[in-house]
Design a protein around this motif. Structure first.
Motif, PDB file in Angstrom:
ATOM      1  N   PRO A 185       0.809  -1.219   0.000  1.00  0.00           N
ATOM      2  CA  PRO A 185       0.000   0.000   0.000  1.00  0.00           C
ATOM      3  C   PRO A 185       0.844   1.271   0.000  1.00  0.00           C
ATOM      4  O   PRO A 185       0.514   2.233  -0.714  1.00  0.00           O
ATOM      5  N   LEU A 186       1.930   1.282   0.770  1.00  0.00           N
ATOM      6  CA  LEU A 186       2.774   2.474   0.818  1.00  0.00           C
ATOM      7  C   LEU A 186       3.450   2.729  -0.524  1.00  0.00           C
ATOM      8  O   LEU A 186       3.508   3.883  -0.994  1.00  0.00           O
ATOM      9  N   ASP A 187       3.959   1.683  -1.162  1.00  0.00           N
ATOM     10  CA  ASP A 187       4.560   1.850  -2.490  1.00  0.00           C
ATOM     11  C   ASP A 187       3.531   2.369  -3.490  1.00  0.00           C
ATOM     12  O   ASP A 187       3.819   3.239  -4.317  1.00  0.00           O
ATOM     13  N   ALA A 188       2.322   1.819  -3.408  1.00  0.00           N
ATOM     14  CA  ALA A 188       1.273   2.219  -4.343  1.00  0.00           C
ATOM     15  C   ALA A 188       0.948   3.703  -4.205  1.00  0.00           C
ATOM     16  O   ALA A 188       0.908   4.443  -5.202  1.00  0.00           O
ATOM     17  N   PHE A 246       0.233   6.929   4.056  1.00  0.00           N
ATOM     18  CA  PHE A 246       0.767   8.220   3.659  1.00  0.00           C
ATOM     19  C   PHE A 246       2.228   8.080   3.261  1.00  0.00           C
ATOM     20  O   PHE A 246       2.986   7.367   3.926  1.00  0.00           O
ATOM     21  N   PRO A 247       2.651   8.778   2.224  1.00  0.00           N
ATOM     22  CA  PRO A 247       4.064   8.721   1.837  1.00  0.00           C
ATOM     23  C   PRO A 247       4.938   9.502   2.807  1.00  0.00           C
ATOM     24  O   PRO A 247       4.478  10.430   3.481  1.00  0.00           O
ATOM     25  N   LEU A 248       6.182   9.133   2.871  1.00  0.00           N
ATOM     26  CA  LEU A 248       7.154   9.833   3.706  1.00  0.00           C
ATOM     27  C   LEU A 248       7.180  11.318   3.340  1.00  0.00           C
ATOM     28  O   LEU A 248       7.232  11.681   2.170  1.00  0.00           O
ATOM     29  N   MET A 260      -5.916   8.833   0.723  1.00  0.00           N
ATOM     30  CA  MET A 260      -4.842   8.454   1.645  1.00  0.00           C
ATOM     31  C   MET A 260      -5.344   8.457   3.080  1.00  0.00           C
ATOM     32  O   MET A 260      -5.064   7.534   3.859  1.00  0.00           O
ATOM     33  N   VAL A 261      -6.089   9.498   3.444  1.00  0.00           N
ATOM     34  CA  VAL A 261      -6.628   9.572   4.802  1.00  0.00           C
ATOM     35  C   VAL A 261      -7.597   8.415   5.034  1.00  0.00           C
ATOM     36  O   VAL A 261      -7.599   7.795   6.104  1.00  0.00           O
ATOM     37  N   SER A 262      -8.407   8.094   4.040  1.00  0.00           N
ATOM     38  CA  SER A 262      -9.442   7.071   4.211  1.00  0.00           C
ATOM     39  C   SER A 262      -8.863   5.686   4.446  1.00  0.00           C
ATOM     40  O   SER A 262      -9.472   4.856   5.123  1.00  0.00           O
ATOM     41  N   ASN A 279       0.815  -2.426   5.693  1.00  0.00           N
ATOM     42  CA  ASN A 279       0.146  -3.616   6.184  1.00  0.00           C
ATOM     43  C   ASN A 279      -0.741  -3.245   7.379  1.00  0.00           C
ATOM     44  O   ASN A 279      -1.637  -2.444   7.246  1.00  0.00           O
ATOM     45  N   SER A 280      -0.476  -3.795   8.581  1.00  0.00           N
ATOM     46  CA  SER A 280      -1.375  -3.532   9.704  1.00  0.00           C
ATOM     47  C   SER A 280      -0.877  -2.423  10.620  1.00  0.00           C
ATOM     48  O   SER A 280      -1.497  -2.121  11.628  1.00  0.00           O
TER      49      SER A 280
END
Length: 395
Positions: free
Chosen positions: A283-286, A312-314, A306-308, A334-335
């Motif tokens: 998810p983060l990469d996406a 969030f990206p760095l 992103m909020v939903s 992930n979790s």
């Protein structure tokens, strides 16, 4: 006077506009402060170049917390994590079976039963409101041979979840869920060997694959009692903001909000799923990559997305429930939840002693409510980059 700065897409009728950010020439009204009473004026703001503005919550409506978008907060859920997962799995399996039936009917030229679709979307809406994290977690665990059906269920859930974040009313959210469930119905008219080809498509195969948008629109046009939103998203979820999408090459405001939402939910679920021709992205990469595709997605809706989903990206600057700004130093995967370095009070309009927090849920003071532009608060990108590099409290 109680002021709150919000992104323009979170503006609602009933809010009192204290001031628009930016130049006087950027906004379409003679007055800089007034009570927003008409939907037409709201539409004018959303069409303008205004990205953020100040509302006075002592004179008008406040920004609701995400969990308050539709109704009162539900009673505390006492089920165990395993019980929540089991309930979510039942909803997903029923929805998958309905989608399989709808696709089979369309493939065989039979009538599509809209009542079955409506019923399963209602279940998804209820599950999102009461069991959101478990449902989205279950939907990430797709088997390759069930991708076509579970992708439709996932996009349905992501659309409803995004609608919830945007403060869209429950009936309209259900319509968006229906749109998500049916957005790929046109793929029944595309040969399976093209859809599941492990390598790159030829030009001819790509042209054939793209026909699913218009084929789906044609199929849904024959179904009674479907919301217009479903036909719109089916036809236009591959349009891009810069006009390079298909089937009509729509640009900017020509692409409806529903179709913009559909584009984001469709791509996110696709790239985070294992396919015959590629492994899933995290998810983060996406999210990180999707933000880099300039001109593809509506950036404000992508921020709300992103909020939903809590990813969030760095380096993203976010607003927390307690009216602090923070910078994301670990994006959530992930979790796990995102880690945020809180550094600025929007109420006091000053930098504070920084605190490292783990973003919580909607009921906690550390919940993330929006991504923000630091420049709107006079904060330079260099300052943000320094925080990211340090990753520890500083004054």
């Amino acid at each position: 006077m109680t002021l709150r700065r919000i992104p323009s897409e979170q503006l609602r009728v009933g809010m009192y506009i204290h001031a628009f950010d930016g130049s006087w020439f950027d906004h379409p009204f003679w007055s800089r402060n007034f009570l927003l009473q008409r939907e037409s004026d709201l539409a004018t703001v959303l069409r303008s170049d205004i990205s953020t503005l100040l509302i006075d919550t002592s004179k008008g409506a406040d920004l609701p917390l995400p969990a308050q978008a539709w109704a009162e907060s539900p009673a505390e859920d006492t089920r165990t994590p395993n019980e929540k997962t089991a309930a979510a799995t039942q909803v997903v399996n029923r929805a998958r079976d309905v989608v399989r039936g709808v696709f089979d009917s369309a493939r065989l030229g039979k009538a599509i039963e809209s009542r079955a679709v409506t019923s399963v979307v209602e279940e998804v809406v209820t599950s999102i409101e009461n069991n959101r994290h478990a449902l989205l977690k279950v939907l990430r665990l797709k088997k390759k041979d069930e991708y076509t059906y579970l992708h439709s269920v996932a996009v349905c859930a992501l659309m409803v979840n995004l609608a919830r974040q945007l403060g869209i009313d429950e009936q309209s959210a259900a319509d968006l869920g229906t749109a998500g469930l049916l957005h790929d119905i046109g793929k029944v008219m595309v040969p399976a060997e093209v859809l599941n080809k492990p390598g790159k498509l030829t030009e001819e195969e790509y042209v054939l694959a793209k026909t699913h948008a218009l084929e789906g629109y044609r199929l849904l046009g024959e179904v009674d009692n479907l919301p217009a939103t479903a036909l719109d998203v089916c036809q236009h979820h591959h349009e891009k903001i810069d006009g390079t999408g298909y089937p009509h090459g729509l640009r900017g405001a020509q692409v409806s909000r529903a179709a913009r939402m559909g584009a984001i939910c469709d791509v996110y679920d696709a790239v985070t799923s294992n396919r015959p021709y590629k492994d899933a992205w995290t998810p983060l990469d996406a999210i990180t990559r999707m933000r880099q595709w300039a001109g593809h997605f509506d950036p404000q809706i992508l921020s709300a997305f992103m909020v939903s989903i809590g990813v969030f990206p760095l380096g993203a600057v976010v607003q927390l429930c307690d009216d602090r700004l923070g910078v994301v130093i670990e994006g959530g995967r992930n979790s796990t939840r995102p880690k945020v370095l809180a550094f600025y009070s929007t109420r006091q309009r000053r930098f504070t002693r920084n605190e490292l927090v783990v973003a919580g849920d909607e009921r906690s003071g550390s919940a993330i409510v929006a991504e923000v532009d630091p420049a709107a608060w006079g904060i330079t990108r260099e300052k943000i980059d320094r925080l990211v590099r340090l990753g520890v409290p500083w004054v």
